[in-house]
Scaffold this motif. Structure first.
Motif, PDB file in Angstrom:
ATOM      1  N   PRO A  90      26.593  45.024 -14.382  1.00 51.38           N
ATOM      2  CA  PRO A  90      25.278  44.379 -14.322  1.00 51.38           C
ATOM      3  C   PRO A  90      24.383  44.704 -15.524  1.00 51.38           C
ATOM      4  O   PRO A  90      23.478  43.928 -15.841  1.00 51.38           O
ATOM      5  CB  PRO A  90      24.673  44.886 -13.017  1.00 51.38           C
ATOM      6  N   ASP A  91      24.622  45.815 -16.220  1.00 58.82           N
ATOM      7  CA  ASP A  91      23.810  46.203 -17.382  1.00 58.82           C
ATOM      8  C   ASP A  91      24.508  45.903 -18.705  1.00 58.82           C
ATOM      9  O   ASP A  91      24.083  46.395 -19.757  1.00 58.82           O
ATOM     10  CB  ASP A  91      23.470  47.689 -17.309  1.00 58.82           C
ATOM     11  N   ALA A  92      25.572  45.117 -18.671  1.00 55.47           N
ATOM     12  CA  ALA A  92      26.383  44.878 -19.867  1.00 55.47           C
ATOM     13  C   ALA A  92      25.575  44.308 -21.028  1.00 55.47           C
ATOM     14  O   ALA A  92      25.752  44.727 -22.172  1.00 55.47           O
ATOM     15  CB  ALA A  92      27.544  43.953 -19.531  1.00 55.47           C
ATOM     16  N   LEU A  93      24.685  43.378 -20.762  1.00 53.12           N
ATOM     17  CA  LEU A  93      23.911  42.761 -21.845  1.00 53.12           C
ATOM     18  C   LEU A  93      22.999  43.786 -22.516  1.00 53.12           C
ATOM     19  O   LEU A  93      22.938  43.852 -23.749  1.00 53.12           O
ATOM     20  CB  LEU A  93      23.097  41.580 -21.329  1.00 53.12           C
ATOM     21  N   LYS A  94      22.320  44.605 -21.735  1.00 52.23           N
ATOM     22  CA  LYS A  94      21.440  45.627 -22.315  1.00 52.23           C
ATOM     23  C   LYS A  94      22.239  46.635 -23.136  1.00 52.23           C
ATOM     24  O   LYS A  94      21.800  47.072 -24.196  1.00 52.23           O
ATOM     25  CB  LYS A  94      20.672  46.356 -21.214  1.00 52.23           C
ATOM     26  N   ILE A  95      23.402  47.005 -22.645  1.00 54.13           N
ATOM     27  CA  ILE A  95      24.240  47.976 -23.358  1.00 54.13           C
ATOM     28  C   ILE A  95      24.742  47.373 -24.663  1.00 54.13           C
ATOM     29  O   ILE A  95      24.711  48.027 -25.713  1.00 54.13           O
ATOM     30  CB  ILE A  95      25.401  48.448 -22.468  1.00 54.13           C
ATOM     31  N   ALA A  96      25.196  46.112 -24.633  1.00 57.59           N
ATOM     32  CA  ALA A  96      25.668  45.448 -25.851  1.00 57.59           C
ATOM     33  C   ALA A  96      24.551  45.321 -26.872  1.00 57.59           C
ATOM     34  O   ALA A  96      24.758  45.556 -28.067  1.00 57.59           O
ATOM     35  CB  ALA A  96      26.245  44.074 -25.504  1.00 57.59           C
ATOM     36  N   GLU A  97      23.360  44.973 -26.421  1.00 53.79           N
ATOM     37  CA  GLU A  97      22.209  44.865 -27.317  1.00 53.79           C
ATOM     38  C   GLU A  97      21.899  46.212 -27.963  1.00 53.79           C
ATOM     39  O   GLU A  97      21.649  46.297 -29.168  1.00 53.79           O
ATOM     40  CB  GLU A  97      21.003  44.353 -26.541  1.00 53.79           C
ATOM     41  N   HIS A  98      21.941  47.273 -27.187  1.00 49.96           N
ATOM     42  CA  HIS A  98      21.682  48.616 -27.719  1.00 49.96           C
ATOM     43  C   HIS A  98      22.797  49.040 -28.685  1.00 49.96           C
ATOM     44  O   HIS A  98      22.528  49.620 -29.742  1.00 49.96           O
ATOM     45  CB  HIS A  98      21.560  49.621 -26.571  1.00 49.96           C
TER      46      HIS A  98
END
Length: 78
Positions: free
Chosen positions: A13-21
């Motif tokens: 569920p947090d994949a997008l935030k992790i990829a952005e970081h």
């Protein structure tokens, strides 16, 4: 000179935030190592899958791959 896209996969569920970081760290690496290209990014592939990527040359690929351990790679086309 062939361009290669090194890819890091993130899932959950947090994949997008992790990829952005993660992309922020890839940008920093490009500046510190003075890579040939400063092409980085992140993409959402689905609700639970995102990727971060950076583009490198054939010559740069092995040392960067060994240092940063991408999950996979592919030929880059603009």
């Amino acid at each position: 000179m062939r361009k290669l896209k090194l890819i890091w996969d993130f899932r959950g569920p947090d994949a997008l935030k992790i990829a952005e970081h993660h992309e922020k760290h890839l940008k920093e690496y490009c500046v510190i190592q003075n890579t040939n290209f400063n092409i980085t990014g992140f993409e959402q592939r689905s609700n639970l899958h995102s990727v971060a990527f950076m583009v490198v040359t054939d010559d740069e690929m092995k040392p960067i791959r060994d240092a940063l351990k991408p999950h996979r790679g592919e030929i880059y086309s603009e």
